[in-house]
Design a protein around this motif. Structure first.
Motif, PDB file in Angstrom:
ATOM      1  N   LEU A  38      63.539  75.315  29.736  1.00  0.00           N
ATOM      2  CA  LEU A  38      64.855  74.951  29.882  1.00  0.00           C
ATOM      3  C   LEU A  38      64.966  73.745  28.741  1.00  0.00           C
ATOM      4  N   ALA A  39      64.148  73.033  28.642  1.00  0.00           N
ATOM      5  CA  ALA A  39      64.156  71.795  27.551  1.00  0.00           C
ATOM      6  C   ALA A  39      64.300  72.507  26.453  1.00  0.00           C
ATOM      7  N   ASP A  40      63.571  73.311  26.026  1.00  0.00           N
ATOM      8  CA  ASP A  40      63.505  74.213  24.615  1.00  0.00           C
ATOM      9  C   ASP A  40      64.769  74.832  24.455  1.00  0.00           C
ATOM     10  N   ALA A  41      65.344  75.348  25.355  1.00  0.00           N
ATOM     11  CA  ALA A  41      66.472  76.340  25.001  1.00  0.00           C
ATOM     12  C   ALA A  41      67.687  75.344  24.775  1.00  0.00           C
ATOM     13  N   CYS A  42      67.726  74.187  25.729  1.00  0.00           N
ATOM     14  CA  CYS A  42      68.683  73.123  25.463  1.00  0.00           C
ATOM     15  C   CYS A  42      68.609  72.576  24.080  1.00  0.00           C
ATOM     16  N   CYS A  43      67.514  72.220  23.747  1.00  0.00           N
ATOM     17  CA  CYS A  43      67.334  71.850  22.519  1.00  0.00           C
ATOM     18  C   CYS A  43      67.764  72.655  21.048  1.00  0.00           C
ATOM     19  N   ALA A  44      67.457  73.941  21.316  1.00  0.00           N
ATOM     20  CA  ALA A  44      67.805  74.950  20.400  1.00  0.00           C
ATOM     21  C   ALA A  44      69.089  75.110  20.244  1.00  0.00           C
ATOM     22  N   LEU A  45      69.823  74.985  21.425  1.00  0.00           N
ATOM     23  CA  LEU A  45      71.215  75.182  21.491  1.00  0.00           C
ATOM     24  C   LEU A  45      72.103  73.863  21.215  1.00  0.00           C
ATOM     25  N   GLY A  46      71.453  72.916  20.974  1.00  0.00           N
ATOM     26  CA  GLY A  46      72.149  71.541  20.929  1.00  0.00           C
ATOM     27  C   GLY A  46      72.794  70.849  22.278  1.00  0.00           C
ATOM     28  N   ILE A  47      72.327  71.474  23.239  1.00  0.00           N
ATOM     29  CA  ILE A  47      72.814  70.918  24.572  1.00  0.00           C
ATOM     30  C   ILE A  47      71.952  69.741  25.159  1.00  0.00           C
ATOM     31  N   GLY A  48      72.797  68.613  25.117  1.00  0.00           N
ATOM     32  CA  GLY A  48      71.953  67.199  25.283  1.00  0.00           C
ATOM     33  C   GLY A  48      71.822  66.649  26.414  1.00  0.00           C
ATOM     34  N   ASN A  49      72.361  67.288  27.701  1.00  0.00           N
ATOM     35  CA  ASN A  49      72.273  67.045  28.983  1.00  0.00           C
ATOM     36  C   ASN A  49      72.170  68.054  30.053  1.00  0.00           C
ATOM     37  N   VAL A  50      71.501  67.796  31.054  1.00  0.00           N
ATOM     38  CA  VAL A  50      71.176  68.929  32.095  1.00  0.00           C
ATOM     39  C   VAL A  50      71.205  68.454  33.255  1.00  0.00           C
ATOM     40  N   GLY A  51      71.838  68.923  34.483  1.00  0.00           N
ATOM     41  CA  GLY A  51      71.969  68.550  35.633  1.00  0.00           C
ATOM     42  C   GLY A  51      70.720  69.378  36.348  1.00  0.00           C
ATOM     43  N   GLY A  96      64.696  64.599  24.253  1.00  0.00           N
ATOM     44  CA  GLY A  96      65.915  63.986  23.959  1.00  0.00           C
ATOM     45  C   GLY A  96      66.992  64.773  24.789  1.00  0.00           C
ATOM     46  N   VAL A  97      66.889  65.128  25.983  1.00  0.00           N
ATOM     47  CA  VAL A  97      67.521  65.780  26.928  1.00  0.00           C
ATOM     48  C   VAL A  97      68.053  64.976  28.226  1.00  0.00           C
ATOM     49  N   GLY A  98      69.115  64.574  28.190  1.00  0.00           N
ATOM     50  CA  GLY A  98      69.547  63.312  29.133  1.00  0.00           C
ATOM     51  C   GLY A  98      69.574  64.362  30.763  1.00  0.00           C
ATOM     52  N   VAL A  99      69.387  63.536  31.893  1.00  0.00           N
ATOM     53  CA  VAL A  99      69.801  64.202  33.209  1.00  0.00           C
ATOM     54  C   VAL A  99      71.174  63.546  33.611  1.00  0.00           C
ATOM     55  N   THR A 100      72.025  64.333  33.942  1.00  0.00           N
ATOM     56  CA  THR A 100      73.382  64.117  34.377  1.00  0.00           C
ATOM     57  C   THR A 100      73.417  63.751  35.926  1.00  0.00           C
ATOM     58  N   THR A 101      72.976  64.451  36.711  1.00  0.00           N
ATOM     59  CA  THR A 101      72.895  64.485  38.057  1.00  0.00           C
ATOM     60  C   THR A 101      71.642  65.033  38.675  1.00  0.00           C
ATOM     61  N   LEU A 102      71.269  64.645  39.844  1.00  0.00           N
ATOM     62  CA  LEU A 102      70.201  65.201  40.574  1.00  0.00           C
ATOM     63  C   LEU A 102      70.926  65.898  41.734  1.00  0.00           C
TER      64      LEU A 102
END
Length: 270
Positions: free
Chosen positions: A11-24, A46-52
């Motif tokens: 997930l972290a790798d895919a977010c970085c590849a797509l330019g997605i900077g945050n994930v819940g 470099g991926v932030g966490v929006t919510t848990l």
């Protein structure tokens, strides 16, 4: 949850590849991978966490079960703080077995919030009550509308308790736009989530959330409501969908990002 078939490193790798900077995040995969390990993984990416997600399930009548629920929610607050997110999403819980007392169940939620709110505040975490569609009231969440969620939240300081605005659960409610404005005026919109409503619903109804643009909800309209209410925070997409989970996770994440741009960000018709 939209791409739960991906491991957290994937997930972290895919977010970085797509330019997605945050994930819940959801607690189960975080606990499996390790809370501190997850925090480091995402921090290094470099991926932030929006919510848990999620705390809650406060409606038990049995005293021992209530003590256990509060203990688990304190752990959820600790996990949220360790992950660097300010928001713990709450699914409040359904009716206890054999009970038909909605009012009593909601009062037990208030009692729990009175204990958990100060603990969360001390850890820099805000609680976000999520109203769920009424079809879940019996077994999952007796809080079915934003009105009900705000009536509970407003018993406590906004720095402790607010609400989750989720299109999937409230799009049918003609009072919801006014309640979004009410929540915004009180600084109680703690997170905003998107999923579309598609029919027919699957067996069990839980995993029927549609990809953005595939159903009946005008995503731009709801984004407009929360923006008009003063919300400037992250927007999450949360899809429970067996069909999506059966596909390649990176493909689904790419599709979801594209659907978000097409149906939420871009002006209609572009």
């Amino acid at each position: 949850m939209t791409v739960k078939q991906l491991s957290l490193p994937e997930l972290a790798d895919a977010c970085c590849a797509l330019g997605i900077g945050n994930v819940g995040l959801w607690r189960e995969p975080v606990q499996s991978y390790g809370v501190e390990a997850t925090a480091k993984l995402l921090r290094d990416a470099g991926v932030g966490v929006t919510t848990l997600c999620r705390g809650g399930f406060f409606t038990a009548i049995d005293p021992a079960e209530r003590v256990a629920a509060l203990a688990d929610n304190r752990r959820a607050v600790d996990e949220a703080a360790a992950l660097g997110t300010e928001v713990l999403v709450l699914v409040s819980g359904g009716l206890p077995a054999g009970s038909k007392d909605l009012h009593g169940a909601r009062e037990r939620i208030a009692d729990a919030l009175g204990e958990l709110g100060p603990y969360a505040e001390r850890h820099g975490v805000r609680l976000a009550i999520e109203p769920l569609h009424p079809m879940y009231a019996a077994d999952r969440c007796v809080v079915s509308t934003l009105t009900q969620a705000l009536d509970l939240a407003e018993r406590f300081p906004a720095r402790q308790v607010g609400v989750t605005v989720d299109t999937y659960h409230i799009w049918w409610d003609d009072q919801a736009p006014a309640q979004i404005a009410r929540a915004g005026a009180g600084r109680r919109i703690h997170t905003f989530q998107l999923a579309d409503w598609t029919t027919p619903l699957p067996a069990g109804v839980l995993n029927g959330r549609g990809q953005l643009g595939d159903g009946s909800i005008d995503m731009r309209e709801w984004k407009g409501y929360v923006e008009a209410a003063g919300y400037t925070g992250p927007i999450e997409v949360e899809l429970f969908n067996d069909g999506l989970w059966a596909r390649d996770g990176r493909e689904v994440l790419t599709e979801t990002a594209r659907s978000f741009v097409d149906h939420v960000i871009s002006p209609s018709g572009d």
